[in-house]
Design a protein around this motif. Structure first.
Motif, PDB file in Angstrom:
ATOM      1  N   LYS A 238       0.671  -1.210   0.127  1.00  0.00           N
ATOM      2  CA  LYS A 238      -0.143   0.171   0.077  1.00  0.00           C
ATOM      3  C   LYS A 238       0.796   1.180  -0.155  1.00  0.00           C
ATOM      4  O   LYS A 238       0.540   2.308  -0.794  1.00  0.00           O
ATOM      5  CB  LYS A 238      -0.900  -0.014   1.192  1.00  0.00           C
TER       6      LYS A 238
ATOM      7  N   LYS B 294       2.596   1.734  -3.496  1.00  0.00           N
ATOM      8  CA  LYS B 294       1.705   1.919  -4.697  1.00  0.00           C
ATOM      9  C   LYS B 294       0.648   2.881  -4.796  1.00  0.00           C
ATOM     10  O   LYS B 294      -0.021   3.321  -5.683  1.00  0.00           O
ATOM     11  CB  LYS B 294       0.961   0.468  -5.174  1.00  0.00           C
ATOM     12  N   SER B 295       0.430   3.758  -3.444  1.00  0.00           N
ATOM     13  CA  SER B 295      -0.790   4.429  -3.324  1.00  0.00           C
ATOM     14  C   SER B 295      -0.626   5.421  -2.306  1.00  0.00           C
ATOM     15  O   SER B 295       0.462   5.419  -1.486  1.00  0.00           O
ATOM     16  CB  SER B 295      -1.941   3.796  -3.301  1.00  0.00           C
ATOM     17  N   SER B 296      -1.300   6.539  -2.206  1.00  0.00           N
ATOM     18  CA  SER B 296      -1.073   7.513  -1.112  1.00  0.00           C
ATOM     19  C   SER B 296      -2.323   7.358  -0.417  1.00  0.00           C
ATOM     20  O   SER B 296      -2.681   8.202   0.678  1.00  0.00           O
ATOM     21  CB  SER B 296      -1.064   8.990  -1.630  1.00  0.00           C
TER      22      SER B 296
ATOM     23  N   TRP C 161       1.926   7.461  -4.929  1.00  0.00           N
ATOM     24  CA  TRP C 161       2.409   7.339  -3.520  1.00  0.00           C
ATOM     25  C   TRP C 161       3.284   8.431  -3.328  1.00  0.00           C
ATOM     26  O   TRP C 161       3.627   8.492  -2.191  1.00  0.00           O
ATOM     27  CB  TRP C 161       3.266   5.812  -3.943  1.00  0.00           C
TER      28      TRP C 161
ATOM     29  N   ARG D 169       1.602  10.720  -0.424  1.00  0.00           N
ATOM     30  CA  ARG D 169       1.419  10.260   0.858  1.00  0.00           C
ATOM     31  C   ARG D 169       2.021  11.135   1.904  1.00  0.00           C
ATOM     32  O   ARG D 169       3.345  11.691   1.786  1.00  0.00           O
ATOM     33  CB  ARG D 169       2.083   8.910   0.978  1.00  0.00           C
TER      34      ARG D 169
ATOM     35  N   ARG E 180      11.787   1.718  -4.898  1.00  0.00           N
ATOM     36  CA  ARG E 180      10.647   0.882  -4.979  1.00  0.00           C
ATOM     37  C   ARG E 180      10.495  -0.369  -5.312  1.00  0.00           C
ATOM     38  O   ARG E 180      10.005  -1.332  -4.810  1.00  0.00           O
ATOM     39  CB  ARG E 180       9.683   1.974  -5.291  1.00  0.00           C
TER      40      ARG E 180
END
Length: 1525
Positions: free
Chosen positions: A647, A650-652, A761, A764, A787
């Motif tokens: 998580k 790959k994403s914020s 990402w 975040r 990453r």
């Protein structure tokens, strides 16, 4: 001393002048020439080119020479030369023209960096004079070495020269650098493509580094140590330094980078597209931009992110500025033109989508079920009682073409006769009489067929028996449709007869160049066609990939007499295609061989109707997926914690409450500092880049620097996998992502654009936000490497990461990181070169690793755990496979891996299949029953199945179908298969990287990785090193839990192909650009290329029955392969060959013999000389252009048309490569080593000073020099280049023939028969020595060996025995059965496998040698019958009866060497024949095959098996320097 006066000089003193390269130098020479005395002979002027007999000069040498010169330049003036007048600017002849120097650009190299010392101190060593006998480098290599040498000398401050003018090199080498620093590199350009450019430089630690498209090593990773890249460019650079005598230290001093060089970018001049040389983070690279401003970087370390790496980000602003300037300039020009009234051409919009035409209409739907005009009558025999059809050539031979022309000519003449007869008028009778007389004359010459002939099939297609006079022939009318455009159908008579096998033999027409459809028209006549007419049909269906409806329309318009309906055409076409013989060579790549190291597999969405009618029989073992928890395969065992890592990467999206607490607990382990805990090490690595605490500024607020704006996030977003922003780039592959009807991500297509995550990402904030304070956001390259590393090691399973690598060496690297002082680990990094994301990480953060001991230890601990995981998984698999519960359920994973884990043979599989006692197993090899075709790959293992997974797949519905393809809880891939029913799911293809389809299987259920794994296991004894698949991640996980020991033993890796890798979100382990050591230079998209060719048949094939579809698909694949094989065999492997007829290539390279038998005119060469005709000779016969002036010798010498001479000299090949042709080794060829005869004794026979060897081929390895000499015979040469002139077998051996003696490739008839001729030549010498009583030949049997065509002629078809066809073969070649001890007969079984039959006349027995332990009954029975007839024919019937050959024993080769690979059967046969002919034991094995192949190459090169010093015949390369690092 003599008192005579001194002799008068005949010529004046030589003219000496300094040529400094300036325009005034010729004037100085002209002024000096005017002061010399005139002679009757005139004056001789010789100008040496720079570098020929003197030190060459660098670009600034003329300035120093002008300063030091004591002569003053004078203005140009006329000069008298001989009887003419020439000016200083007059042109000299090309051979005497001084070499000029091109303009030098100081901006490319920093000024003031050259040595100003004496040039004599840097004088290059004198090179030896060239020799016409010396083997030279290919022109491209010469140009490369010359240009590179010149640049290297300039870089080191030495004099140099660069050729210009008409003979200027196509290779350009220049120095590039930064004017503000001392950073320099060498830019090498070999052509216009991106693969033709390279940048070379020296690292700060002394390594020679290169960034090139073919590179596989990470220069950033190598720069942290003193290692160098290994590629052709660095090898050439070392060679240049060595040949010029330049110390490596001097080159390093001038060319090495500093410890912290400044980044810069400089444009490349004269490039076809905008290109920049970029230095970023101590790594040079080339960045090119397309017209749409799409960038690409060639550095191997940036290959996966080549469109958005640090090099691209550095060069893009500069390129945008140049584009803006160019656009503004173009607008100014357009405005001026518009104001002046000049019309301008409107530019084509960039990026405009192309509108593709829709596919063909579904006009063939249901065509097979429509009523036909042709059918079998009610009184005709049932097809089950009719003899089988005769097998036919896939492509017509010139005999078939000639027969068809006779039939077309006959129809044309009879049509003209009928038209003249119906016309009437005066003189009609006389005209008809004259035409009749001419027709009869032509019939006598064989130009037309006589009237009233009855066409009868000569052989039974089922048993092969020949028709005799006792067989009663029933005559019936038939109609013949020819390919003549205007001739009417021809009325003929055909006959049928009954064979002793009780089969009715109907007319098939193969012997006459016709095809009998075995169907009647409405007038009750049998319908017959010429082969050429049906070839037109196939050219539409197979080659043009159109429908039968369209083909029918074309034939009816092209041939006036053709009037069949499309449903009749389908049946005729299918019946004809089913008779074609596809040779195994048509499905075997000449480069990869029968056991390729790389394969590309993929399913193709092409199917046929009614899958329920097909029930393919496949024997499979129950090897389901074993229960191995995914948590045991991960460094971070907690699934919830891995979800947190994924998580964050790959994403914020903010972490949930439980996730935050879980991350907090993980972070607290750093404080505990338990060095033995792997989770502590993982936490230290992870939180170094994504700290758990919130980053805040000094005022207590959240640091705005750590919260990027949306625009900035969009601009700098660089996900490790295809994770995109909503406003992502409009160019590149990501913008073409679509969502298909099944919810899968696809690249391109008509689906809706993929929904992209709105937040990156990078956005975040709060817990686990990116550590932009330590690694700034603008440092895009750092995050490109962070990453993927964290995703691979901490987010997913790590099993398989080091599979295929040196695991002990990798473990040493991990322990050095953990236990050794800083910097020690840099010396042991070679083991992980092939793992891209790991090398990128270590190379980028090398300084951080050395500075922070805890971080270094944590990285080493994580790396060590990933390495040790392989052993742990082996134990987990062993325990799961041995569970009593699984064994009771019928799981045989452990037994399957134990029994089939090695390199099984087809014989092993057949023995296993016979033990299964399953119904229908006898038909498993029939493609129309098994619905799979692998012509060159027999089964070697049973397939595997997973009944449990099949049940699960059936149970999933709707969107849940994605869950059916999840390979355990550790599978993070988003790909899935469809589970639709109706049509067949398509075709599963196995393709080599050269786009040769090795085979395919029809899928009657949804595609699955389990079936893909089963196909690979079934067909390859030695599994490929790399399997490229669009879901390789799932394939690897599936194989891990089913047959892991087999894949581990064979070192198999599963990697995604490049077209599909963009849509995957799985681990970087499976990304092709992260494993360049295995994927560089490999066309991973080969399956997609094959699909693009076959997809045009989607409409026409999709509505066929399964058997009809299978028939067409096999021929379609074979034709695609033949076209590609012809291209690979040509001098230009990348050139167009659509205009080249394939039939000559097919019959000279792929088909061992004509299916029409020896009666066909195309087999005349084999019958007369025992050799096949060349491709050029066959093409001349087929084309018949009337300009062929080839002699008899040339028509029998394969490859003579490619430049082979009869004098053994070195000749220039038309393609530009040099040809080494050896006719008489050692005779006047000063490029060969001297023959050593010092140890020749008086009792050893000699041959012209050479020592004769009466021993079998040695299994001792060649020396390194000799082995390199053997390799040089084929390295870098065109396949058609002759290597050995006409040998004792009357064959010209080419590069393509010698390449068959590499690796595990099959041997062809040319190589086999050339060695057969050498065995017979040695046997003749032995016979002479025995007759002379020489003791050296005592105990050696008198032997004779037939060539490979003998048995094929003796048994041309199944069940056929034709002694008359070989009656004279023995006598013609010197066989006397009354005075021979052993007769050796090589046999090719089903065009797929070589075996040997030894007729031991002296011992009264037969010996059958098969390296695969096959069946011998049929072959021995045929040879026994031949020997009986041979003895009776030449020694009399009484002698044959006295010999009682039927009572001789037939021995199988028990205990003789066995073959364990797929392609060495020919080598086994030749090595065995060599031993049998000398009467010595067979003392070789599978391990000796590489050496024996080299020894055979030597024997073929010198054309002798008796030459003790065969290696002396190898060419000596004195122009190349071999540098071993």
């Amino acid at each position: 001393m003599s008192d005579q006066p001194p002799r008068k000089r005949r010529f004046h003193a030589p003219v000496v002048s300094t040529y400094d390269g300036s325009s005034a130098s010729p004037a100085v020479v002209a002024q000096l020439l005017t002061s010399t005395p005139r002679t009757a002979l005139g004056q001789v002027v010789e100008i040496h080119q720079a570098g020929a007999n003197c030190p060459s000069a660098d670009p600034q040498w003329h300035h120093r020479a002008r300063t030091c010169s004591r002569r003053r330049a004078t203005p140009p003036m006329p000069v008298a030369v001989g009887n003419g007048v020439a000016t200083a600017d007059a042109k000299l002849p090309p051979s005497k023209r001084p070499r000029t120097r091109g303009a030098w650009t100081p901006a490319m190299v920093p000024a003031g960096d050259w040595d100003n010392g004496d040039d004599a101190s840097h004088r290059a060593p004198t090179l030896p004079r060239d020799s016409s006998r010396r083997k030279r480098l290919p022109p491209a290599d010469e140009n490369l070495m010359a240009a590179l040498s010149s640049c290297v000398r300039r870089a080191c401050g030495l004099p140099s020269s660069t050729p210009v003018g008409k003979k200027a090199s196509s290779v350009s080498v220049s120095l590039v650098g930064d004017s503000n620093s001392r950073s320099r590199a060498i830019l090498l350009r070999l052509g216009a493509g991106k693969s033709d450019k390279a940048v070379l430089w020296s690292s700060c630690r002394g390594g020679l580094l290169c960034s090139c498209f073919a590179g596989t090593q990470n220069a950033l990773f190598l720069s942290i140590s003193s290692r160098s890249t290994v590629c052709k460019h660095t090898t050439a650079l070392r060679t240049c330094l060595s040949s010029a005598g330049i110390p490596a230290a001097r080159f390093w001093q001038r060319m090495h980078l500093g410890s912290s060089p400044n980044d810069f970018a400089t444009p490349v001049r004269h490039a076809s597209s905008p290109t920049w040389v970029v230095l970023y983070r101590s790594v040079y690279s080339l960045v090119s931009f397309t017209a749409a401003n799409a960038a690409s970087c060639i550095a191997p370390s940036c290959r996966r992110f080549r469109t958005r790496c640090g090099h691209v980000n550095l060069a893009r602003p500069l390129n945008n500025a140049r584009r803006a300037d160019a656009t503004a300039q173009a607008e100014d020009v357009a405005r001026v033109a518009k104001e002046g009234g000049t019309a301008t051409v409107k530019p084509t919009p960039v990026g405009k989508a192309l509108v593709l035409q829709p596919g063909l209409p579904e006009e063939d739907a249901g065509i097979e079920s429509e009523p036909c005009d042709t059918e079998r009558g009610s009184t005709d025999a049932a097809e089950a009682t009719v003899a089988a059809r005769v097998r036919r050539n896939l492509l017509p031979c010139h005999g078939e073409i000639a027969s068809g022309e006779v039939w077309a000519r006959t129809a044309d003449w009879k049509g003209m006769f009928a038209r003249r007869s119906a016309a009437g008028g005066a003189g009609r009778a006389d005209a008809l009489k004259a035409m009749k007389l001419r027709f009869e004359s032509c019939a006598e010459l064989g130009l037309v067929h006589e009237n009233g002939m009855v066409q009868v099939e000569p052989y039974c297609g089922s048993c092969g028996s020949k028709r005799h006079d006792k067989h009663v022939v029933t005559k019936e009318p038939a109609v013949l449709y020819t390919h003549h455009p205007t001739a009417p159908p021809l009325q003929i008579l055909v006959g049928r007869w009954t064979c002793h096998c009780e089969r009715l033999v109907e007319y098939d027409g193969n012997a006459d160049g016709l095809f009998g459809s075995r169907r009647r028209d409405k007038s009750r006549r049998w319908v017959v066609f010429t082969r050429a007419l049906l070839d037109k049909l196939f050219s539409f269906i197979i080659t043009a990939r159109t429908t039968y409806t369209a083909a029918t329309r074309h034939l009816s318009a092209d041939v006036q007499s053709f009037c069949l309906r499309r449903q009749d055409v389908v049946k005729v076409g299918t019946a004809m295609l089913q008779t074609f013989v596809i040779p195994p060579e048509a499905a075997c790549c000449t480069v990869c061989g029968p056991n390729p190291e790389f394969i590309v597999i993929d399913g193709q969405a092409l199917g046929c109707t009614d899958p329920d009618d097909a029930n393919p029989v496949r024997l499979e073992e129950e090897c389901p997926v074993l229960d191995i928890p995914a948590s045991r395969l991960c460094v971070v065992e907690s699934p919830a914690l891995r979800a947190v890592v994924t998580k964050v990467l790959k994403s914020s999206a903010p972490l949930t409450g439980p996730q935050t607490e879980l991350a907090r607990a993980w972070h607290d382990k750093i404080v505990a500092n338990d060095r033995a805990c792997i989770e502590t090490a993982a936490a230290r690595v992870f939180f170094n880049f994504f700290p758990f605490d919130v980053q805040r500024a000094d005022n207590g607020a959240v640091d705005s620097a750590s919260r990027p704006s949306p625009a900035a996030a969009i601009e700098t977003s660089t996900p490790a996998a295809p994770l995109l922003t909503a406003d992502g780039p409009t160019t590149g592959l990501e913008a073409k992502l679509r969502t298909d009807g099944d919810g899968n991500l696809t690249l391109g297509g008509k689906g809706a654009p993929a929904k992209l995550p709105p937040d990156s990402w990078r956005e975040r904030v709060g817990h686990c936000a990116p550590n932009f304070s330590k690694y700034p956001k603008k440092e895009d390259g750092a995050w490109l490497h962070i990453r993927p590393f964290l995703q691979a090691f901490l987010g997913e399973t790590v099993s398989g990461m080091f599979h295929g690598h040196d695991e002990p060496a990798a473990r040493l690297l991990a322990n050095c990181l953990r236990l050794q002082p800083a910097g020690k680990w840099r010396d042991v990094t070679e083991a992980v070169d092939g793992i891209g994301f790991l090398t990128n990480f270590l190379g980028w953060f090398a300084d951080d690793i050395d500075e922070v001991e805890t971080f270094r230890y944590a990285v080493g601990h994580v790396l060590l755990r990933a390495i040790e995981m392989e052993h742990d998984v082996d134990q987990l698999f062993k325990a799961a496979a041995s569970k009593k519960e699984n064994i009771d359920r019928g799981f045989v994973n452990a037994e399957y891996c134990r029994k089939w884990g090695g390199m099984p043979t087809p014989t092993d599989y057949k023995q296993w299949r016979q033990q299964q006692m399953a119904d229908g197993t006898d038909d498993m090899d029939n493609p129309l029953v098994s619905f799979e075709s692998f012509p060159g790959l027999d089964r070697v293992r049973p397939g595997i199945k997973d009944s449990e997974a099949l049940k699960r797949r059936v149970g999933y519905k709707g969107k849940d179908r994605h869950a059916a393809d999840v390979e355990g809880d550790g599978d993070a891939c988003n790909k899935a298969f469809s589970i639709k029913c109706g049509l067949t799911q398509g075709v599963f293809n196995v393709v080599c990287p050269h786009v040769i389809t090795l085979g395919f299987r029809c899928l009657f259920r949804a595609e699955s990785v389990g079936e893909a794994l089963s196909v690979v296991l079934e067909r390859f004894p030695q599994l490929p090193k790399v399997i490229f698949y669009d879901v390789a991640c799932k394939l690897d996980k599936n194989a891990l839990r089913r047959v892991r020991p087999i894949l581990r033993a064979h070192g198999v890796r599963c990697i995604l192909d490049r077209p599909h890798s963009i849509t995957h979100t799985c681990s970087p382990i499976y990304m092709p650009d992260e494993s360049l050591g295995a994927t560089a230079g490999v066309a991973t998209q080969a399956a997609e290329v094959s699909h693009s060719i076959a997809v045009a048949n989607r409409t026409s094939l999709a509505y066929m029955r399964p058997t009809t579809y299978m028939t067409h698909k096999m021929v379609q694949v074979a034709m695609m392969n033949i076209r590609k094989l012809q291209r690979l065999a040509s001098t230009n492997a990348t050139g167009e060959n659509d205009h080249i007829p394939l039939a000559p290539f097919f019959h000279s390279h792929l088909a061992r013999g004509c299916q029409r038998g020896s009666s066909c005119s195309c087999q005349a060469a084999i019958v007369d000389t025992g050799t096949r005709e060349t491709e050029t000779a066959l093409r001349n016969k087929i084309v018949d252009d009337g300009d062929n002036t080839l002699g008899v010798e040339e028509s029998n010498e394969r490859g003579a048309e490619d430049g082979a001479g009869a004098d053994g000299a070195v000749q220039e090949h038309p393609g530009g490569t040099e040809t080494v042709v050896l006719d008489d080794p050692g005779a006047g060829n000063n490029t060969t080593k001297p023959v050593n005869t010092d140890d020749v004794g008086s009792d050893v026979p000699h041959d012209g000073g050479r020592r004769i060897m009466l021993e079998p081929l040695s299994t001792l390895p060649l020396s390194e020099v000799d082995a390199a000499g053997v390799d040089s015979l084929v390295a870098g040469r065109a396949p058609g280049t002759p290597v050995r002139a006409v040998n004792k077998g009357k064959i010209v051996l080419t590069v393509a023939d010698f390449r068959r003696l590499e690796a595990e490739k099959w041997l062809n008839d040319e190589v086999m028969n050339s060695l057969v001729a050498l065995i017979n030549h040695r046997a003749q010498r032995v016979s002479c020595m025995l007759a002379a009583g020489l003791p050296a030949a005592a105990g050696i049997p008198r032997a004779f060996m037939f060539n490979t065509f003998f048995f094929s002629r003796l048994s041309e078809r199944a069940g056929c025995y034709d002694y008359d066809g070989v009656r004279t073969w023995g006598v013609k070649n010197g066989l006397d059965v009354s005075s021979v001890d052993r007769i050796l007969i090589p046999v090719n079984v089903e065009n797929l496998h070589w075996v040997l039959v030894v007729v031991d006349v002296k011992g009264r027995r037969f010996l059958f040698f098969d390296s695969l332990n096959g069946t011998a009954a049929a072959v021995l029975r045929m040879v026994r019958r031949w020997l009986t007839d041979e003895v009776a024919n030449h020694l009399g019937v009484d002698t044959a009866r006295a010999w009682d050959i039927d009572s001789w024993d037939g021995l199988i080769d028990v205990g003789l060497p066995r073959q364990h690979d797929r392609g060495s059967c020919g080598v086994f046969v030749l090595a065995a024949a060599d031993c049998f002919a000398l009467g010595v034991p067979l003392c070789f094995s599978q391990a000796d095959m590489p050496v024996l192949r080299q020894r055979m190459s030597l024997a073929l090169l010198v054309d002798s098996l008796t030459d003790k010093d065969a290696a002396a015949g190898l060419p000596v390369d004195t122009d190349c320097a071999v540098v071993v690092e």
